[in-house]
Scaffold this motif. Structure first.
Motif, PDB file in Angstrom:
ATOM      1  N   PRO A 170       1.434  -0.975   0.032  1.00  0.00           N
ATOM      2  CA  PRO A 170       0.119  -0.012  -0.010  1.00  0.00           C
ATOM      3  C   PRO A 170       1.162   1.213   0.181  1.00  0.00           C
ATOM      4  O   PRO A 170       0.344   2.433  -0.390  1.00  0.00           O
ATOM      5  CB  PRO A 170      -0.912   0.084   1.469  1.00  0.00           C
ATOM      6  N   TYR A 171       1.792   1.042   0.973  1.00  0.00           N
ATOM      7  CA  TYR A 171       2.822   2.049   0.635  1.00  0.00           C
ATOM      8  C   TYR A 171       3.591   2.492  -0.074  1.00  0.00           C
ATOM      9  O   TYR A 171       3.283   3.299  -1.139  1.00  0.00           O
ATOM     10  CB  TYR A 171       4.045   1.887   1.743  1.00  0.00           C
ATOM     11  N   TYR A 172       4.065   2.113  -0.839  1.00  0.00           N
ATOM     12  CA  TYR A 172       4.949   1.339  -2.689  1.00  0.00           C
ATOM     13  C   TYR A 172       3.627   1.871  -3.485  1.00  0.00           C
ATOM     14  O   TYR A 172       3.748   3.207  -4.574  1.00  0.00           O
ATOM     15  CB  TYR A 172       4.936   0.580  -3.133  1.00  0.00           C
ATOM     16  N   GLU A 173       2.127   1.423  -3.576  1.00  0.00           N
ATOM     17  CA  GLU A 173       1.409   2.400  -4.257  1.00  0.00           C
ATOM     18  C   GLU A 173       1.009   3.879  -4.163  1.00  0.00           C
ATOM     19  O   GLU A 173       0.645   5.009  -5.013  1.00  0.00           O
ATOM     20  CB  GLU A 173      -0.079   1.695  -4.459  1.00  0.00           C
ATOM     21  N   TRP A 174       0.597   4.273  -3.436  1.00  0.00           N
ATOM     22  CA  TRP A 174       0.319   5.580  -2.618  1.00  0.00           C
ATOM     23  C   TRP A 174       1.989   6.369  -3.281  1.00  0.00           C
ATOM     24  O   TRP A 174       1.294   7.485  -3.692  1.00  0.00           O
ATOM     25  CB  TRP A 174       0.541   5.745  -1.294  1.00  0.00           C
ATOM     26  N   LEU A 175       2.872   6.003  -3.044  1.00  0.00           N
ATOM     27  CA  LEU A 175       4.190   6.745  -3.631  1.00  0.00           C
ATOM     28  C   LEU A 175       4.004   6.450  -4.595  1.00  0.00           C
ATOM     29  O   LEU A 175       4.552   7.636  -5.476  1.00  0.00           O
ATOM     30  CB  LEU A 175       5.315   6.199  -3.051  1.00  0.00           C
ATOM     31  N   MET A 176       3.709   6.115  -5.423  1.00  0.00           N
ATOM     32  CA  MET A 176       4.183   6.126  -7.152  1.00  0.00           C
ATOM     33  C   MET A 176       2.789   6.739  -7.153  1.00  0.00           C
ATOM     34  O   MET A 176       3.010   7.535  -8.577  1.00  0.00           O
ATOM     35  CB  MET A 176       3.157   4.327  -7.767  1.00  0.00           C
ATOM     36  N   SER A 177       1.608   6.801  -6.998  1.00  0.00           N
ATOM     37  CA  SER A 177       0.751   7.834  -7.380  1.00  0.00           C
ATOM     38  C   SER A 177       1.420   9.176  -6.852  1.00  0.00           C
ATOM     39  O   SER A 177       0.625  10.337  -7.866  1.00  0.00           O
ATOM     40  CB  SER A 177      -0.175   7.941  -6.632  1.00  0.00           C
TER      41      SER A 177
END
Length: 191
Positions: A122-129
């Motif tokens: 979830p952190y990776y996805e948030w940061l990618m956005s």
């Protein structure tokens, strides 16, 4: 209600483990302090060792929540994003340094490293956005795919914080350590 009991067990386990260490902590002590029946523990965890990834996830969820709270809207700049990510990670590492080494050793011994990726997803996805938004404004210029950039950014910041708080490597001053981390990542994401 069941999520509340699970959370109660995890947070109680954190308290007991902080006081006396994982090996000396028993399921009986955890449930006794939590005020639940011993069978309740086994509804959520097969063994005491299953607490390790649950505690890791709990700490990481706190970090992700703080990160999201720091950005109720899109970051204005790459500098703002990196500085807040670094500050939050250093703060969490300092707050939970007594548990981080235990979690690493427990995860390596009892659980696969794929569990780490599930916790961090979830952190990776948030940061990618956030990277996508910053790319749209010209704040990020990198040829590295954002999936890799997010993973490397999180990993580098955590390594810097852990090097400072767990091993005292490279710097005696947390502000210098944070600054060097920021400078390195900024150059990597906007060469």
């Amino acid at each position: 209600m069941s999520a509340d009991k699970r959370s109660l067990l995890i947070n109680t386990a954190i308290d007991v483990i902080r006081e006396q260490g994982f090996e000396k902590t028993s399921v009986s002590q955890i449930v006794g302090r939590a005020g639940v029946a011993q069978g309740t523990f086994y509804l959520y965890f097969k063994t005491k060792n299953e607490l390790i990834p649950a505690i890791a996830r709990e700490i990481f969820d706190i970090q992700l929540d703080r990160t999201k709270e720091a950005f109720p809207k899109e970051p204005a700049s790459l500098d703002e994003l990196l500085k807040k990510l670094i500050e939050i990670t250093y703060t969490i590492t300092e707050e939970y340094k007594d548990l981080i080494t235990f979690i690493y050793s427990g995860m390596a011994f009892y659980h696969s490293f794929e569990t780490w990726e599930q916790i961090y997803a979830p952190y990776y996805e948030w940061l990618m956005s956030k990277f996508v938004s910053l790319q749209d404004t010209g704040e990020i210029q990198t040829d590295t795919p954002f999936a890799y950039a997010a993973n490397y950014t999180v990993g580098f910041i955590e390594h810097a914080a852990e090097s400072f708080y767990l091993s005292g490597a490279l710097s005696e001053n947390p502000e210098q350590s944070k600054h060097e981390c920021f400078v390195f990542l900024r150059k990597a994401l906007q060469p």
